[in-house]
Design an enzyme around this catalytic site. Structure first.
Site, PDB file in Angstrom:
ATOM      1  N   LYS A  13      22.475  31.978   0.903  1.00 43.07           N
ATOM      2  CA  LYS A  13      23.183  30.696   1.019  1.00 43.07           C
ATOM      3  C   LYS A  13      23.029  30.123   2.431  1.00 43.07           C
ATOM      4  O   LYS A  13      22.701  28.948   2.606  1.00 43.07           O
ATOM      5  CB  LYS A  13      24.681  30.868   0.692  1.00 43.07           C
ATOM      6  CG  LYS A  13      24.954  31.426  -0.696  1.00 43.07           C
ATOM      7  CD  LYS A  13      26.441  31.545  -0.994  1.00 43.07           C
ATOM      8  CE  LYS A  13      27.193  32.507  -0.110  1.00 43.07           C
ATOM      9  NZ  LYS A  13      26.819  33.931  -0.281  1.00 43.07           N
ATOM     10  N   ARG A  88      35.237  29.721  -3.729  1.00 47.57           N
ATOM     11  CA  ARG A  88      34.956  31.100  -4.109  1.00 47.57           C
ATOM     12  C   ARG A  88      35.879  31.574  -5.213  1.00 47.57           C
ATOM     13  O   ARG A  88      35.765  32.708  -5.658  1.00 47.57           O
ATOM     14  CB  ARG A  88      35.230  31.977  -2.889  1.00 47.57           C
ATOM     15  CG  ARG A  88      34.003  32.515  -2.221  1.00 47.57           C
ATOM     16  CD  ARG A  88      34.488  33.294  -1.025  1.00 47.57           C
ATOM     17  NE  ARG A  88      33.572  34.308  -0.657  1.00 47.57           N
ATOM     18  CZ  ARG A  88      32.622  34.155   0.256  1.00 47.57           C
ATOM     19  NH1 ARG A  88      32.468  33.009   0.861  1.00 47.57           N
ATOM     20  NH2 ARG A  88      31.850  35.159   0.555  1.00 47.57           N
ATOM     21  N   ARG A 127      20.384  42.792   7.737  1.00 51.14           N
ATOM     22  CA  ARG A 127      20.695  41.527   8.422  1.00 51.14           C
ATOM     23  C   ARG A 127      21.211  41.787   9.845  1.00 51.14           C
ATOM     24  O   ARG A 127      22.048  42.658  10.067  1.00 51.14           O
ATOM     25  CB  ARG A 127      21.754  40.752   7.641  1.00 51.14           C
ATOM     26  CG  ARG A 127      22.225  39.518   8.405  1.00 51.14           C
ATOM     27  CD  ARG A 127      23.030  38.566   7.589  1.00 51.14           C
ATOM     28  NE  ARG A 127      24.102  39.203   6.867  1.00 51.14           N
ATOM     29  CZ  ARG A 127      24.751  38.618   5.859  1.00 51.14           C
ATOM     30  NH1 ARG A 127      24.428  37.395   5.479  1.00 51.14           N
ATOM     31  NH2 ARG A 127      25.714  39.252   5.251  1.00 51.14           N
ATOM     32  N   ARG A 160      27.133  42.316  11.264  1.00 51.37           N
ATOM     33  CA  ARG A 160      28.479  41.902  10.872  1.00 51.37           C
ATOM     34  C   ARG A 160      29.303  43.112  10.442  1.00 51.37           C
ATOM     35  O   ARG A 160      28.791  43.996   9.778  1.00 51.37           O
ATOM     36  CB  ARG A 160      28.381  40.901   9.705  1.00 51.37           C
ATOM     37  CG  ARG A 160      28.353  39.468  10.152  1.00 51.37           C
ATOM     38  CD  ARG A 160      27.958  38.513   9.065  1.00 51.37           C
ATOM     39  NE  ARG A 160      28.704  38.638   7.820  1.00 51.37           N
ATOM     40  CZ  ARG A 160      28.547  37.817   6.784  1.00 51.37           C
ATOM     41  NH1 ARG A 160      27.686  36.813   6.860  1.00 51.37           N
ATOM     42  NH2 ARG A 160      29.231  37.985   5.683  1.00 51.37           N
ATOM     43  N   ARG A 171      32.808  43.317  -1.512  1.00 48.20           N
ATOM     44  CA  ARG A 171      32.401  41.898  -1.599  1.00 48.20           C
ATOM     45  C   ARG A 171      31.665  41.630  -2.909  1.00 48.20           C
ATOM     46  O   ARG A 171      31.878  40.592  -3.541  1.00 48.20           O
ATOM     47  CB  ARG A 171      31.516  41.523  -0.400  1.00 48.20           C
ATOM     48  CG  ARG A 171      32.311  41.347   0.884  1.00 48.20           C
ATOM     49  CD  ARG A 171      31.434  41.486   2.109  1.00 48.20           C
ATOM     50  NE  ARG A 171      30.428  40.454   2.221  1.00 48.20           N
ATOM     51  CZ  ARG A 171      29.331  40.560   2.967  1.00 48.20           C
ATOM     52  NH1 ARG A 171      29.111  41.661   3.670  1.00 48.20           N
ATOM     53  NH2 ARG A 171      28.480  39.570   3.023  1.00 48.20           N
TER      54      ARG A 171
HETATM   55  P1  AP5 Z   1      21.960  34.950   4.149  1.00 43.96           P
HETATM   56  O1  AP5 Z   1      21.282  33.637   4.117  1.00 43.96           O
HETATM   57  O2  AP5 Z   1      22.694  35.349   5.375  1.00 43.96           O
HETATM   58  O3  AP5 Z   1      22.851  35.165   2.820  1.00 43.96           O
HETATM   59  P2  AP5 Z   1      24.282  34.597   2.416  1.00 43.96           P
HETATM   60  O4  AP5 Z   1      24.215  34.229   0.975  1.00 43.96           O
HETATM   61  O5  AP5 Z   1      24.716  33.559   3.393  1.00 43.96           O
HETATM   62  O6  AP5 Z   1      25.121  35.940   2.530  1.00 43.96           O
HETATM   63  P3  AP5 Z   1      26.544  36.226   3.197  1.00 43.96           P
HETATM   64  O7  AP5 Z   1      26.624  37.716   3.338  1.00 43.96           O
HETATM   65  O8  AP5 Z   1      26.724  35.389   4.423  1.00 43.96           O
HETATM   66  O9  AP5 Z   1      27.494  35.744   2.078  1.00 43.96           O
HETATM   67  P4  AP5 Z   1      28.985  36.045   1.895  1.00 43.96           P
HETATM   68  O10 AP5 Z   1      29.304  35.026   0.858  1.00 43.96           O
HETATM   69  O11 AP5 Z   1      29.294  37.441   1.543  1.00 43.96           O
HETATM   70  O12 AP5 Z   1      29.600  35.863   3.353  1.00 43.96           O
HETATM   71  P5  AP5 Z   1      30.464  34.717   4.035  1.00 43.96           P
HETATM   72  O13 AP5 Z   1      30.088  34.661   5.449  1.00 43.96           O
HETATM   73  O14 AP5 Z   1      30.435  33.483   3.225  1.00 43.96           O
HETATM   74  O15 AP5 Z   1      20.827  36.062   3.827  1.00 43.96           O
HETATM   75  C1  AP5 Z   1      21.143  37.455   3.852  1.00 43.96           C
HETATM   76  C2  AP5 Z   1      20.016  38.229   4.555  1.00 43.96           C
HETATM   77  O16 AP5 Z   1      18.825  38.136   3.773  1.00 43.96           O
HETATM   78  C3  AP5 Z   1      19.627  37.668   5.942  1.00 43.96           C
HETATM   79  O17 AP5 Z   1      19.241  38.720   6.765  1.00 43.96           O
HETATM   80  C4  AP5 Z   1      18.450  36.733   5.641  1.00 43.96           C
HETATM   81  O18 AP5 Z   1      17.585  36.620   6.752  1.00 43.96           O
HETATM   82  C5  AP5 Z   1      17.790  37.449   4.469  1.00 43.96           C
HETATM   83  N1  AP5 Z   1      17.166  36.561   3.489  1.00 43.96           N
HETATM   84  C6  AP5 Z   1      17.588  35.328   3.092  1.00 43.96           C
HETATM   85  N2  AP5 Z   1      16.762  34.835   2.137  1.00 43.96           N
HETATM   86  C7  AP5 Z   1      15.830  35.791   1.913  1.00 43.96           C
HETATM   87  C8  AP5 Z   1      14.706  35.892   1.029  1.00 43.96           C
HETATM   88  N3  AP5 Z   1      14.399  34.902   0.189  1.00 43.96           N
HETATM   89  N4  AP5 Z   1      13.979  37.033   1.039  1.00 43.96           N
HETATM   90  C9  AP5 Z   1      14.284  38.029   1.897  1.00 43.96           C
HETATM   91  N5  AP5 Z   1      15.312  38.006   2.753  1.00 43.96           N
HETATM   92  C10 AP5 Z   1      16.082  36.902   2.769  1.00 43.96           C
HETATM   93  O19 AP5 Z   1      31.951  35.312   3.897  1.00 43.96           O
HETATM   94  C11 AP5 Z   1      32.338  36.439   4.633  1.00 43.96           C
HETATM   95  C12 AP5 Z   1      33.812  36.742   4.379  1.00 43.96           C
HETATM   96  O20 AP5 Z   1      34.618  35.642   4.822  1.00 43.96           O
HETATM   97  C13 AP5 Z   1      34.228  36.939   2.913  1.00 43.96           C
HETATM   98  O21 AP5 Z   1      33.990  38.255   2.463  1.00 43.96           O
HETATM   99  C14 AP5 Z   1      35.725  36.601   2.986  1.00 43.96           C
HETATM  100  O22 AP5 Z   1      36.460  37.648   3.528  1.00 43.96           O
HETATM  101  C15 AP5 Z   1      35.727  35.433   3.957  1.00 43.96           C
HETATM  102  N6  AP5 Z   1      35.571  34.124   3.283  1.00 43.96           N
HETATM  103  C16 AP5 Z   1      34.544  33.242   3.482  1.00 43.96           C
HETATM  104  N7  AP5 Z   1      34.693  32.168   2.715  1.00 43.96           N
HETATM  105  C17 AP5 Z   1      35.839  32.356   1.997  1.00 43.96           C
HETATM  106  C18 AP5 Z   1      36.510  31.592   1.015  1.00 43.96           C
HETATM  107  N8  AP5 Z   1      36.021  30.416   0.595  1.00 43.96           N
HETATM  108  N9  AP5 Z   1      37.649  32.111   0.478  1.00 43.96           N
HETATM  109  C19 AP5 Z   1      38.141  33.292   0.880  1.00 43.96           C
HETATM  110  N10 AP5 Z   1      37.554  34.072   1.821  1.00 43.96           N
HETATM  111  C20 AP5 Z   1      36.406  33.605   2.376  1.00 43.96           C
HETATM  112 MG    MG Z   2      26.224  33.443   4.849  1.00 43.01          MG
END
Ligand code: AP5
Ligand code: MG
Length: 215
Positions: A13, A88, A127, A160, A171
């Site tokens: 994402k 979410r 990552r 992270r 997660r």
């Molecule tokens: P990346 O692009 O970083 O993936 P992502 O989908 O952004 O993954 P996240 O881990 O950030 O998602 P998340 O939803 O768990 O975390 P968030 O920060 O939103 O890619 C991942 C890796 O793969 C990278 O190393 C990248 O380089 C690589 N990659 C990308 N594309 C690739 C490809 N095609 N091929 C190979 N490699 C690739 O949330 C974190 C925490 O915050 C949650 O757990 C929760 O506690 C809280 N939170 C956030 N939003 C909310 C909400 N709305 N409500 C409640 N709690 C929330």
């Molecule tokens: Mg992300």
């Protein structure tokens, strides 16, 4: 254009939101990045969020909705935004609907990135993030030129806290239980397109653009 990028942890994402920003100049609203910034700055929100995030659980809906509502009113969102990691839960999706209508904005598309679980775990474990400029690396597929350091600013890369094994399991479980139901929520509204999130980031982005240009 207001777009939601939906997908499990590690689906790409954040990676694809940056591509959309480069192309359409619509800002990435990553609730995860906003929360991590609040933790870093030690704000009240950050203090509340840190223990919840470290365990891989979700921050309560009312807190998250307030943060996004405020962010959507900033001038850089005038022409749209990419929501990354929000909504979410069904509760957040319903709240978003009323916030958007209050602000006289509309949701144009929801892209769901589909990636099998074993790939997600591989991506997340590799990552590394630059805390200075937000650049994200993948040590197996997109490593920095000098191991452990950012290509752009030379700063030290970090992992992270919630990318550790136990939090990742939690997660993924929460994604299936709380977030995956949003696919049928948005499909019923005619807004959902599922895109395979497996392949190169550039190849996946081509598919996202195709989905967005659908009439
Ligand atoms: P990346 O692009 O970083 O993936 P992502 O989908 O952004 O993954 P996240 O881990 O950030 O998602 P998340 O939803 O768990 O975390 P968030 O920060 O939103 O890619 C991942 C890796 O793969 C990278 O190393 C990248 O380089 C690589 N990659 C990308 N594309 C690739 C490809 N095609 N091929 C190979 N490699 C690739 O949330 C974190 C925490 O915050 C949650 O757990 C929760 O506690 C809280 N939170 C956030 N939003 C909310 C909400 N709305 N409500 C409640 N709690 C929330
Ligand atoms: Mg992300």
């Amino acid at each position: 254009m207001n777009i939601i990028l939906l997908g499990p942890p590690g689906a790409g994402k954040g990676t694809q939101a940056k591509n959309l920003f480069a192309d359409y100049q619509i800002p990435q609203i990553s609730t995860g990045d906003m929360l991590r910034e609040a933790v870093r700055r030690g704000t009240a929100l950050g203090k509340k969020a840190k223990p919840i995030m470290d365990q891989g659980r979700l921050i309560p809906d009312d807190l998250m909705v307030g943060v996004v509502e405020e962010r959507l009113q900033q001038p850089d969102c005038a022409n749209g935004c990419v929501l990354d990691g929000f909504p979410r839960t069904i509760g957040q999706a319903e709240a978003l609907e009323s916030v958007l209508s209050k602000l006289k904005k509309r949701l144009d598309a929801v892209i769901s990135l589909e990636v099998p679980e074993e790939k997600l775990i591989e991506r997340i474990s590799g990552r590394r993030n630059c805390p200075n400029d937000g650049t994200v690396y993948q040590v197996y597929q997109n490593p920095p030129k000098r191991a452990g350091f950012c290509d752009k600013c030379g700063g030290g890369l970090v992992q992270r806290e919630d990318d550790k094994e136990q939090a990742v399991k939690e997660r993924l479980k929460i994604y299936s239980a709380e977030t995956a139901p949003l696919k049928s929520y948005y499909s019923k509204r005619g807004l959902l397109t599922s895109v395979s999130g497996v392949g190169t980031p550039a190849g996946i982005y081509v598919e996202i653009k195709k989905a967005l240009s659908k009439p």
